[in-house]
Motif scaffolding. Sequence first.
Motif, PDB file in Angstrom:
ATOM      1  N   THR A   1       0.815  -1.216   0.000  1.00 34.96           N
ATOM      2  CA  THR A   1       0.000   0.000   0.000  1.00 34.96           C
ATOM      3  C   THR A   1       0.853   1.272   0.000  1.00 34.96           C
ATOM      4  O   THR A   1       0.316   2.369  -0.120  1.00 34.96           O
ATOM      5  N   LEU A   2       2.161   1.126   0.134  1.00 36.52           N
ATOM      6  CA  LEU A   2       3.047   2.288   0.171  1.00 36.52           C
ATOM      7  C   LEU A   2       3.359   2.776  -1.235  1.00 36.52           C
ATOM      8  O   LEU A   2       3.339   1.999  -2.194  1.00 36.52           O
ATOM      9  N   GLY A   3       3.685   4.050  -1.350  1.00 36.16           N
ATOM     10  CA  GLY A   3       4.167   4.580  -2.606  1.00 36.16           C
ATOM     11  C   GLY A   3       5.537   4.009  -2.920  1.00 36.16           C
ATOM     12  O   GLY A   3       6.250   3.548  -2.016  1.00 36.16           O
ATOM     13  N   PRO A   4       5.965   4.003  -4.193  1.00 39.50           N
ATOM     14  CA  PRO A   4       7.248   3.409  -4.573  1.00 39.50           C
ATOM     15  C   PRO A   4       8.433   3.909  -3.752  1.00 39.50           C
ATOM     16  O   PRO A   4       9.207   3.105  -3.214  1.00 39.50           O
ATOM     17  N   ALA A   5       8.585   5.225  -3.633  1.00 40.90           N
ATOM     18  CA  ALA A   5       9.731   5.763  -2.898  1.00 40.90           C
ATOM     19  C   ALA A   5       9.615   5.452  -1.404  1.00 40.90           C
ATOM     20  O   ALA A   5      10.619   5.166  -0.740  1.00 40.90           O
ATOM     21  N   GLU A   6       8.402   5.496  -0.847  1.00 45.51           N
ATOM     22  CA  GLU A   6       8.199   5.147   0.554  1.00 45.51           C
ATOM     23  C   GLU A   6       8.625   3.708   0.811  1.00 45.51           C
ATOM     24  O   GLU A   6       9.305   3.415   1.798  1.00 45.51           O
ATOM     25  N   ARG A   7       8.216   2.825  -0.069  1.00 49.86           N
ATOM     26  CA  ARG A   7       8.513   1.407   0.126  1.00 49.86           C
ATOM     27  C   ARG A   7      10.013   1.153   0.081  1.00 49.86           C
ATOM     28  O   ARG A   7      10.558   0.434   0.928  1.00 49.86           O
ATOM     29  N   VAL A   8      10.694   1.745  -0.893  1.00 51.05           N
ATOM     30  CA  VAL A   8      12.137   1.549  -1.020  1.00 51.05           C
ATOM     31  C   VAL A   8      12.863   2.116   0.196  1.00 51.05           C
ATOM     32  O   VAL A   8      13.741   1.469   0.779  1.00 51.05           O
ATOM     33  N   ALA A   9      12.486   3.320   0.626  1.00 50.60           N
ATOM     34  CA  ALA A   9      13.142   3.944   1.780  1.00 50.60           C
ATOM     35  C   ALA A   9      12.911   3.132   3.050  1.00 50.60           C
ATOM     36  O   ALA A   9      13.837   2.916   3.847  1.00 50.60           O
ATOM     37  N   PHE A  10      11.681   2.663   3.250  1.00 50.73           N
ATOM     38  CA  PHE A  10      11.370   1.889   4.451  1.00 50.73           C
ATOM     39  C   PHE A  10      12.124   0.563   4.459  1.00 50.73           C
ATOM     40  O   PHE A  10      12.717   0.178   5.476  1.00 50.73           O
ATOM     41  N   VAL A  11      12.088  -0.151   3.355  1.00 47.62           N
ATOM     42  CA  VAL A  11      12.759  -1.453   3.299  1.00 47.62           C
ATOM     43  C   VAL A  11      14.258  -1.288   3.530  1.00 47.62           C
ATOM     44  O   VAL A  11      14.860  -2.028   4.322  1.00 47.62           O
ATOM     45  N   LEU A  12      14.872  -0.340   2.860  1.00 47.80           N
ATOM     46  CA  LEU A  12      16.310  -0.162   3.005  1.00 47.80           C
ATOM     47  C   LEU A  12      16.686   0.229   4.436  1.00 47.80           C
ATOM     48  O   LEU A  12      17.630  -0.330   5.008  1.00 47.80           O
ATOM     49  N   HIS A  13      15.950   1.185   5.019  1.00 43.41           N
ATOM     50  CA  HIS A  13      16.346   1.664   6.350  1.00 43.41           C
ATOM     51  C   HIS A  13      15.865   0.757   7.471  1.00 43.41           C
ATOM     52  O   HIS A  13      16.651   0.319   8.310  1.00 43.41           O
ATOM     53  N   ASP A  14      14.562   0.467   7.499  1.00 47.28           N
ATOM     54  CA  ASP A  14      14.007  -0.246   8.643  1.00 47.28           C
ATOM     55  C   ASP A  14      14.263  -1.751   8.599  1.00 47.28           C
ATOM     56  O   ASP A  14      14.349  -2.385   9.655  1.00 47.28           O
ATOM     57  N   LEU A  15      14.366  -2.315   7.420  1.00 44.86           N
ATOM     58  CA  LEU A  15      14.548  -3.767   7.320  1.00 44.86           C
ATOM     59  C   LEU A  15      15.991  -4.163   7.043  1.00 44.86           C
ATOM     60  O   LEU A  15      16.393  -5.287   7.365  1.00 44.86           O
ATOM     61  N   PHE A  16      16.778  -3.258   6.445  1.00 44.80           N
ATOM     62  CA  PHE A  16      18.167  -3.599   6.104  1.00 44.80           C
ATOM     63  C   PHE A  16      19.185  -2.619   6.692  1.00 44.80           C
ATOM     64  O   PHE A  16      20.373  -2.723   6.379  1.00 44.80           O
ATOM     65  N   ALA A  17      18.725  -1.695   7.542  1.00 46.63           N
ATOM     66  CA  ALA A  17      19.619  -0.809   8.304  1.00 46.63           C
ATOM     67  C   ALA A  17      20.580  -0.016   7.427  1.00 46.63           C
ATOM     68  O   ALA A  17      21.728   0.213   7.802  1.00 46.63           O
ATOM     69  N   VAL A  18      20.124   0.413   6.254  1.00 44.33           N
ATOM     70  CA  VAL A  18      20.947   1.239   5.375  1.00 44.33           C
ATOM     71  C   VAL A  18      20.799   2.695   5.814  1.00 44.33           C
ATOM     72  O   VAL A  18      19.679   3.176   6.004  1.00 44.33           O
ATOM     73  N   PRO A  19      21.890   3.436   5.990  1.00 42.40           N
ATOM     74  CA  PRO A  19      21.801   4.843   6.426  1.00 42.40           C
ATOM     75  C   PRO A  19      21.067   5.703   5.406  1.00 42.40           C
ATOM     76  O   PRO A  19      21.107   5.447   4.199  1.00 42.40           O
ATOM     77  N   PHE A  20      20.403   6.736   5.901  1.00 46.46           N
ATOM     78  CA  PHE A  20      19.637   7.619   5.021  1.00 46.46           C
ATOM     79  C   PHE A  20      20.528   8.298   3.974  1.00 46.46           C
ATOM     80  O   PHE A  20      20.077   8.559   2.853  1.00 46.46           O
ATOM     81  N   ALA A  21      21.763   8.578   4.321  1.00 41.33           N
ATOM     82  CA  ALA A  21      22.669   9.226   3.370  1.00 41.33           C
ATOM     83  C   ALA A  21      22.905   8.344   2.146  1.00 41.33           C
ATOM     84  O   ALA A  21      23.131   8.856   1.042  1.00 41.33           O
ATOM     85  N   GLN A  22      22.839   7.024   2.327  1.00 43.54           N
ATOM     86  CA  GLN A  22      23.017   6.103   1.197  1.00 43.54           C
ATOM     87  C   GLN A  22      21.712   5.857   0.459  1.00 43.54           C
ATOM     88  O   GLN A  22      21.723   5.508  -0.728  1.00 43.54           O
TER      89      GLN A  22
END
Length: 297
Positions: free
Chosen positions: A126-147
Motif C-alpha cells: 500500500t506504500l508509494g514506490p519511494a516510501e517502500r524503497v526507503a522503508f525497506v532499506l532503512h528499517d529492514l536492512f539498516a541502510v543509512p539515510f545518506a546512502q
Amino acid sequence: MDGQELLADRFEAHRGHLRGLAYRMLGSLSDADDAVQEAWLRLSRTDADTDAPEIENLTGWLRTVVSRICLDMLRSAATRHEQPAGEHLPEHLPARIPQPGVDGDPEEEVLLADSVGRALLVVLGTLGPAERVAFVLHDLFAVPFAQIAPVVERTPVATKKLASRARHKVQGPREILATPGLAGDRRVVDAFLAAARAGDIEALLKVLAPDVVRTADLTAVIRGARAVAEETLLLRRNARFAEPALVGGTMGLVVAPYGRLLLALLIRVEGERVAAYEVVSEPERLRALEFSVLPSA
C-alpha cells in the motif's frame, strides 16, 4: 579463472541477500529474480576489475543498483495502476505444479512470504514506490539515510521523513496500538486462526460466541456458533496463508497467498470470544481498507 568468472562468483555470493531485498520491495518472487538478474547484467558490463572505483564496495554497489531497479519497477506498476488485491487468486488456493521459467517455484514463494510476514507484505504493497524503497532499506536492512537518498532522489532529511511516513503506515496509529484490550483480542484471534488451520471444530466452538455472526461482503449472513464454525472450516486451506493484522483500524486477519492480498477478515471480539467476523473479498472493498502490522505477540 578469468576476471569475469571471478566477478560472477562474487555476485553469486550476494544473490540471496539481493533477492531478499528485492522481494520485500516488489512483493513478487519472479519480479525480484528479474531485478537481481538485471543487476547482474549491469555488473557484467562494468570493468571486471573489482578495484575500479564504481564497484570498490561491491555489496553497496549491488544494493544500490537493485534498489534503483526495484524503484523503477514499482513506479512503472503504479503508472499502470496495477492492483492485485483480490483479483487474480482463486478463493480456495489449489495445489499448483511449478512451471519453470513461468512461475518459478510457487511453494518457495509461499515459504518466503511466511518468513517475511504476510501482513507486512500486504502493508508494504500500500506504500508509494519511494516510501517502500526507503522503508525497506532503512528499517529492514539498516541502510543509512545518506546512502538511501541518491536512490530515491531526495535529500537525506527528506528521505528520513519519507521512511518515517512509511513506518507510521506500517505500524498503524499509536492510539489504536495503545488500546488496553488489544493484546487480549489478539490472543482470541490467534486461537481462532489456530483452530481454523487445524480444522478443529471443538476448538472453534470454544472461541466463538454462541450467537456469533459471520458476514461475507455485507450480504451472506450465517448465525450461531455451530453454523459459523462449519463455515469457517471450509476456509481451512486458506487459513494457512492467513496472519493477524489491523484491518481498518480493528483486529482482523489478512489472507495473502504468495504475499498478495486475497481477502481480509474484520473480527469483533467481546468477552474473550469472537462475537462476529466479516469476510471482505471484493477488490474495491479490499482496496479501500487500511492495513497495519500488529506488534509481535
